[in-house]
Motif scaffolding. Structure first.
Motif, PDB file in Angstrom:
ATOM      1  N   LEU A   1       0.946  -1.463  -0.019  1.00 57.23           N
ATOM      2  CA  LEU A   1       0.118  -0.054  -0.054  1.00 57.23           C
ATOM      3  C   LEU A   1       0.767   1.273   0.023  1.00 57.23           C
ATOM      4  CD1 LEU A   1      -2.906  -1.059   2.655  1.00 57.23           C
ATOM      5  CD2 LEU A   1      -2.976  -0.727  -0.088  1.00 57.23           C
ATOM      6  N   LEU A   2       1.887   1.187   0.700  1.00 56.51           N
ATOM      7  CA  LEU A   2       2.795   2.386   0.842  1.00 56.51           C
ATOM      8  C   LEU A   2       3.363   2.472  -0.730  1.00 56.51           C
ATOM      9  CD1 LEU A   2       4.663   4.297   2.343  1.00 56.51           C
ATOM     10  CD2 LEU A   2       6.274   2.524   2.884  1.00 56.51           C
ATOM     11  N   GLU A   3       3.750   1.570  -1.531  1.00 53.39           N
ATOM     12  CA  GLU A   3       4.515   1.548  -2.724  1.00 53.39           C
ATOM     13  C   GLU A   3       3.462   1.936  -3.915  1.00 53.39           C
ATOM     14  OE1 GLU A   3       6.517  -1.310  -6.168  1.00 53.39           O
ATOM     15  OE2 GLU A   3       6.054  -2.123  -3.922  1.00 53.39           O
ATOM     16  N   HIS A   4       2.053   1.544  -3.648  1.00 53.01           N
ATOM     17  CA  HIS A   4       1.059   1.651  -4.785  1.00 53.01           C
ATOM     18  C   HIS A   4       0.169   2.492  -4.564  1.00 53.01           C
ATOM     19  CE1 HIS A   4       2.197  -2.188  -7.121  1.00 53.01           C
ATOM     20  NE2 HIS A   4       2.454  -2.606  -6.106  1.00 53.01           N
ATOM     21  N   GLY A   5      -0.143   3.197  -3.117  1.00 52.13           N
ATOM     22  CA  GLY A   5      -1.082   4.128  -2.589  1.00 52.13           C
ATOM     23  C   GLY A   5      -2.344   3.552  -2.599  1.00 52.13           C
ATOM     24  N   THR A   6      -3.299   3.062  -3.410  1.00 48.73           N
ATOM     25  CA  THR A   6      -4.391   2.376  -3.113  1.00 48.73           C
ATOM     26  C   THR A   6      -4.353   1.027  -3.911  1.00 48.73           C
ATOM     27  OG1 THR A   6      -5.627   3.329  -5.106  1.00 48.73           O
ATOM     28  CG2 THR A   6      -5.672   4.558  -2.798  1.00 48.73           C
ATOM     29  N   LEU A   7      -5.001   0.026  -3.213  1.00 45.27           N
ATOM     30  CA  LEU A   7      -5.290  -1.378  -3.716  1.00 45.27           C
ATOM     31  C   LEU A   7      -6.486  -2.115  -3.582  1.00 45.27           C
ATOM     32  CD1 LEU A   7      -1.702  -2.653  -3.077  1.00 45.27           C
ATOM     33  CD2 LEU A   7      -2.601  -2.236  -5.353  1.00 45.27           C
ATOM     34  N   SER A   8      -7.030  -2.956  -4.324  1.00 47.24           N
ATOM     35  CA  SER A   8      -8.342  -3.735  -3.997  1.00 47.24           C
ATOM     36  C   SER A   8      -7.738  -4.783  -3.108  1.00 47.24           C
ATOM     37  CB  SER A   8      -9.085  -4.070  -5.054  1.00 47.24           C
ATOM     38  OG  SER A   8      -8.334  -5.022  -5.809  1.00 47.24           O
TER      39      SER A   8
ATOM     40  N   ALA B   1     -15.019  -2.706  -6.808  1.00 49.18           N
ATOM     41  CA  ALA B   1     -14.161  -3.288  -5.778  1.00 49.18           C
ATOM     42  C   ALA B   1     -13.913  -2.176  -4.756  1.00 49.18           C
ATOM     43  CB  ALA B   1     -12.979  -4.254  -6.312  1.00 49.18           C
ATOM     44  N   GLN B   2     -13.971  -2.585  -3.544  1.00 45.19           N
ATOM     45  CA  GLN B   2     -13.644  -1.518  -2.586  1.00 45.19           C
ATOM     46  C   GLN B   2     -11.862  -1.391  -2.515  1.00 45.19           C
ATOM     47  OE1 GLN B   2     -15.277   0.038   0.097  1.00 45.19           O
ATOM     48  NE2 GLN B   2     -13.551   1.074   0.077  1.00 45.19           N
ATOM     49  N   LEU B   3     -11.618   0.013  -2.332  1.00 46.03           N
ATOM     50  CA  LEU B   3     -10.184   0.344  -2.448  1.00 46.03           C
ATOM     51  C   LEU B   3      -9.694   0.390  -1.045  1.00 46.03           C
ATOM     52  CD1 LEU B   3      -9.869   2.489  -5.763  1.00 46.03           C
ATOM     53  CD2 LEU B   3      -9.136   0.107  -5.450  1.00 46.03           C
ATOM     54  N   TYR B   4      -8.401   0.292  -0.795  1.00 42.37           N
ATOM     55  CA  TYR B   4      -7.970   0.417   0.667  1.00 42.37           C
ATOM     56  C   TYR B   4      -6.410   1.286   0.429  1.00 42.37           C
ATOM     57  CZ  TYR B   4     -10.990  -2.930   2.261  1.00 42.37           C
ATOM     58  OH  TYR B   4     -12.280  -3.528   2.641  1.00 42.37           O
ATOM     59  N   ALA B   5      -6.069   2.027   1.344  1.00 40.81           N
ATOM     60  CA  ALA B   5      -5.014   2.848   1.516  1.00 40.81           C
ATOM     61  C   ALA B   5      -4.624   2.867   3.031  1.00 40.81           C
ATOM     62  CB  ALA B   5      -5.232   4.053   0.954  1.00 40.81           C
ATOM     63  N   LEU B   6      -3.269   3.190   3.207  1.00 40.55           N
ATOM     64  CA  LEU B   6      -2.551   3.484   4.378  1.00 40.55           C
ATOM     65  C   LEU B   6      -3.411   4.688   5.192  1.00 40.55           C
ATOM     66  CD1 LEU B   6       1.225   3.244   3.875  1.00 40.55           C
ATOM     67  CD2 LEU B   6      -0.286   1.480   5.196  1.00 40.55           C
ATOM     68  N   ASN B   7      -3.740   4.621   6.326  1.00 44.11           N
ATOM     69  CA  ASN B   7      -4.141   5.671   7.018  1.00 44.11           C
ATOM     70  C   ASN B   7      -3.117   6.650   7.458  1.00 44.11           C
ATOM     71  OD1 ASN B   7      -5.210   7.610   8.866  1.00 44.11           O
ATOM     72  ND2 ASN B   7      -5.795   5.997  10.436  1.00 44.11           N
TER      73      ASN B   7
ATOM     74  N   THR C   1       2.585   7.960   5.144  1.00 46.23           N
ATOM     75  CA  THR C   1       2.860   7.819   3.629  1.00 46.23           C
ATOM     76  C   THR C   1       4.144   8.375   3.138  1.00 46.23           C
ATOM     77  OG1 THR C   1       1.615   9.689   2.954  1.00 46.23           O
ATOM     78  CG2 THR C   1       0.354   7.562   3.492  1.00 46.23           C
ATOM     79  N   GLY C   2       4.761   9.457   3.784  1.00 47.58           N
ATOM     80  CA  GLY C   2       5.715  10.400   3.314  1.00 47.58           C
ATOM     81  C   GLY C   2       5.204  11.799   2.821  1.00 47.58           C
ATOM     82  N   THR C   3       3.803  11.786   2.898  1.00 44.49           N
ATOM     83  CA  THR C   3       3.448  13.327   2.608  1.00 44.49           C
ATOM     84  C   THR C   3       3.773  14.216   3.577  1.00 44.49           C
ATOM     85  OG1 THR C   3       1.544  12.252   1.312  1.00 44.49           O
ATOM     86  CG2 THR C   3       1.469  14.547   1.865  1.00 44.49           C
ATOM     87  N   VAL C   4       4.268  15.278   3.267  1.00 42.39           N
ATOM     88  CA  VAL C   4       4.736  16.351   4.097  1.00 42.39           C
ATOM     89  C   VAL C   4       3.492  17.132   4.373  1.00 42.39           C
ATOM     90  CG1 VAL C   4       6.376  18.538   4.254  1.00 42.39           C
ATOM     91  CG2 VAL C   4       7.235  16.759   2.871  1.00 42.39           C
ATOM     92  N   THR C   5       3.285  17.410   5.825  1.00 45.50           N
ATOM     93  CA  THR C   5       2.030  18.085   6.270  1.00 45.50           C
ATOM     94  C   THR C   5       2.255  19.416   6.704  1.00 45.50           C
ATOM     95  OG1 THR C   5       2.273  16.733   8.239  1.00 45.50           O
ATOM     96  CG2 THR C   5       0.931  15.720   6.524  1.00 45.50           C
ATOM     97  N   GLY C   6       3.584  19.587   7.080  1.00 41.50           N
ATOM     98  CA  GLY C   6       3.907  20.905   7.730  1.00 41.50           C
ATOM     99  C   GLY C   6       5.373  21.177   7.628  1.00 41.50           C
TER     100      GLY C   6
END
Length: 402
Positions: free
Chosen positions: A26-33, A75-81, A105-110
């Motif tokens: 999930l970290l690599e792909h973002g979202t997966l079923s 299909a339901q998709l899932y991602a890291l929280n 996820t590595g996204t800069v938030t601040g």
């Protein structure tokens, strides 16, 4: 799996291994079923469903929507929280401290920048906490929400003495009790790392060195430095000073003695930022010396625009020869697969400079490492600090065996 409790092969351990594999996907792909996770991990549909239910209950993943535009039922998709964990990084030099916070996820938030010019060496702990608090506030968090911090500085902290070495230009950071003082006020575990080493971590994680186990990163801004990655691991040396290549004695410049007192050495004098204006004037280009980094970067950027004409071609040729002289010594000892050129001064020269250094190195070195330009042009030290902090944070957060 490091840190996993229990006997290898037990259901608990196998579940934790499957959980980690799914989280990394999930970290690599973002979202997966669920179906895609099952195929990528080799798990059956029922087992993949149980895994996702378990991770969702633990707050590690969340449902994000459904697939669209495909035949058959959606299909339901899932991602890291992203709120499962946060980490922070600091990039320190004598002018400022840059701070950033990223989610799992590595996204800069601040982000936050604290200017430190004109301040005395006193109050370094306060500067660190102020910079960190600025980024934490920008992310809408508190200090307690940050699980780990990595601080990047020039030089390196000697593991034997706790003192910062090879960075006499960084006032206030040389107290033998500084790390203890920081530990007393920071609520999260923290690590410190050489700034150029952090650039290499960023390049290996998200940049030009992805997939490479052996490479050298050459950095040139206010000082020349290198990061050495051997067998997939950073080589820091006995005192943490491996990679301080500015001190390397090289032909073409007089020997520099008492290098730590001079805070310079042969390779720095030959190919450091201060050499670029001199080479430009020798080629007939009128230029000031200061401020070194903007002047040198500007000269090389203009030369890269007309790399085959007159004085600009001469500047690139002479500077490439000097860079290759030091790199040839590193190549003879380390035999790297790849050399990454980074830092404002080298990036400014772009492909014309890179190609010339590659050609010179082919003449000067016995082996032929491939030279590439950085693929992490924006705040690479800070990105490396975040990647380093996130790696440890993910190991902790993604371990479902506890």
């Amino acid at each position: 799996m490091a840190g996993t409790q229990g006997t290898p092969g037990t259901p608990r351990v196998l579940r934790a291994m499957n959980d980690r594999a799914a989280l990394d996907l999930l970290l690599e792909h973002g979202t997966l079923s669920r179906t895609r996770i099952g195929k990528l991990t080799g798990l059956s549909k029922p087992t993949a469903s149980q895994l996702l239910a378990r991770l969702e209950a633990a707050g590690l993943v969340r449902a994000t929507g459904t697939t669209e535009g495909r035949p058959g039922p959606s299909a339901q998709l899932y991602a890291l929280n992203p709120d499962a964990g946060h980490a922070a990084g600091l990039d320190v030099n004598q002018h400022r401290i840059r701070a950033a916070v990223a989610d799992i996820t590595g996204t800069v938030t601040g982000e936050y920048e604290l200017r430190t010019e004109g301040r005395t060496g006193d109050g370094v702990v306060r500067q660190v906490t102020d910079a960190l608090d600025g980024a934490v506030k920008a992310a809408g968090l508190t200090r307690a929400d940050v699980r780990r911090l990595v601080i990047g500085t020039p030089g390196a902290f000697d593991p034997a003495t706790g003192r910062l070495r090879y960075a006499s230009h960084l006032p206030g950071w040389h107290s033998p009790t500084l790390l203890e003082e920081l530990a007393a006020v920071l609520p999260m575990p923290f690590e410190y790392e050489n700034d150029v080493n952090l650039v290499a971590i960023a390049e290996r994680a998200v940049g030009a060195a992805r997939g490479h186990e052996d490479f050298v990163l050459l950095w040139n801004e206010e000082g020349l430095g290198a990061a050495l990655v051997l067998g997939g691991r950073l080589h820091r040396g006995f005192t943490g000073g491996a990679g301080e290549v500015g001190f390397l004695p090289v032909p073409g410049t007089p020997l520099v003695r008492q290098v730590t007192k001079a805070n310079s050495g042969g390779f720095q004098e030959l190919a450091g930022v201060q050499s670029v204006p001199r080479l430009a004037r020798a080629a007939g280009i009128d230029t000031p010396d200061h401020p070194y980094v903007p002047v040198a970067s500007g000269l090389l950027a203009r030369a890269a625009e007309t790399p085959d004409e007159g004085p600009h071609a001469e500047l690139l040729d002479r500077y490439a020869e000097r860079l290759a002289t030091g790199l040839a010594s590193l190549t003879a000892v380390l035999d790297p697969e790849l050399i990454v050129l980074s830092g404002d001064v080298l990036v400014a020269g772009g492909e014309p400079l890179r190609a010339r250094v590659q050609a010179e190195l082919a003449d000067l070195a016995a082996s032929r490492p491939r030279l590439v330009l950085t693929a992490v042009p924006r705040e690479p030290v800070l990105r490396g600090a975040l990647e380093s902090a996130l790696a440890t944070t993910r190991d902790e957060v993604f371990d479902t065996s506890r």
